[in-house]
Scaffold this active site. Sequence first.
Site, PDB file in Angstrom:
ATOM      1  N   ASP A   1       0.796  -1.164  -0.052  1.00  0.00           N
ATOM      2  CA  ASP A   1      -0.076   0.063   0.151  1.00  0.00           C
ATOM      3  C   ASP A   1       1.014   1.319  -0.192  1.00  0.00           C
ATOM      4  OD1 ASP A   1      -2.372   1.656   0.663  1.00  0.00           O
ATOM      5  OD2 ASP A   1      -1.703   1.914   2.708  1.00  0.00           O
TER       6      ASP A   1
ATOM      7  N   ASP B   1      -0.273   5.234   0.987  1.00  0.00           N
ATOM      8  CA  ASP B   1      -0.465   6.004   2.247  1.00  0.00           C
ATOM      9  C   ASP B   1      -0.397   5.267   3.456  1.00  0.00           C
ATOM     10  OD1 ASP B   1      -1.088   8.295   0.563  1.00  0.00           O
ATOM     11  OD2 ASP B   1      -2.811   7.370   0.125  1.00  0.00           O
TER      12      ASP B   1
ATOM     13  N   ASP C   1      -1.479  -0.719   6.014  1.00  0.00           N
ATOM     14  CA  ASP C   1      -1.424  -0.138   7.399  1.00  0.00           C
ATOM     15  C   ASP C   1      -3.124  -0.169   7.812  1.00  0.00           C
ATOM     16  OD1 ASP C   1      -2.191   1.794   5.626  1.00  0.00           O
ATOM     17  OD2 ASP C   1      -2.109   3.227   7.192  1.00  0.00           O
TER      18      ASP C   1
END
Length: 221
Positions: free
Chosen positions: A10, A12, A171
């Site tokens: 991922d 961000d 995250d």
Amino acid sequence: MYPYRSCIFDLDGTLADTLHSIAWFGNRTLEAFGLPAIDVVDYRLLVGNGAQVLMDRMLAQVGAQLSPEDRRAFRAEYDRRYAADPLALVGAYPGVPESLARQHERGVRLGVLSNKPDDMTRAIVAGLYPDIFDAVHGQREGIPTKPNPAALLAMAGELGVPPEETLYIGDSGVDMDAGRAAGMDTCGVLWGFRTQEELVAHGAKYLAGDPGQLVGIIEKR
């Protein structure tokens, strides 16, 4: 077991600390429409499902009732501001560049898959991590966003490594759900936007508190 042959990340909150950047552009857009700003920390729970969902959550957060036409104008204003300087207030998390370079040198196939619009995703990755990744994609028209696994499976094919030999790293619960749905092992990073509790609740196989722990997971499985 043998190390993972491919890792997909991922963006961000995983590879790039973009929270202040997203908040800056989001709040400037709200102000342009005469709406109040949102606290930076609140953006941690607003992001993760793509730009349009972010817009909807921002407007709901401030209690704005916009017409469909004004909502389109709001999104266009955000995109215009963000696209003009996508690296503003963006940085790499400490230790991440070194861990990526190590895997690149080992010949691990590396990819980035984000729900952020594709052009912005590519610009940030190129600015922070030039010549590291074999495939980079953000949200593209006609391809469902995470947690739908379609884009992850397509990227595994692009990298030439089957899902069972690929680790997906993110995250958020959205990332963990997407990776599991794609048949990949998942690793939740604890330096990002969401909590350890969320990552565990969404089935993270591994948790990494820092990039060094992530390297150990990739290489030792």
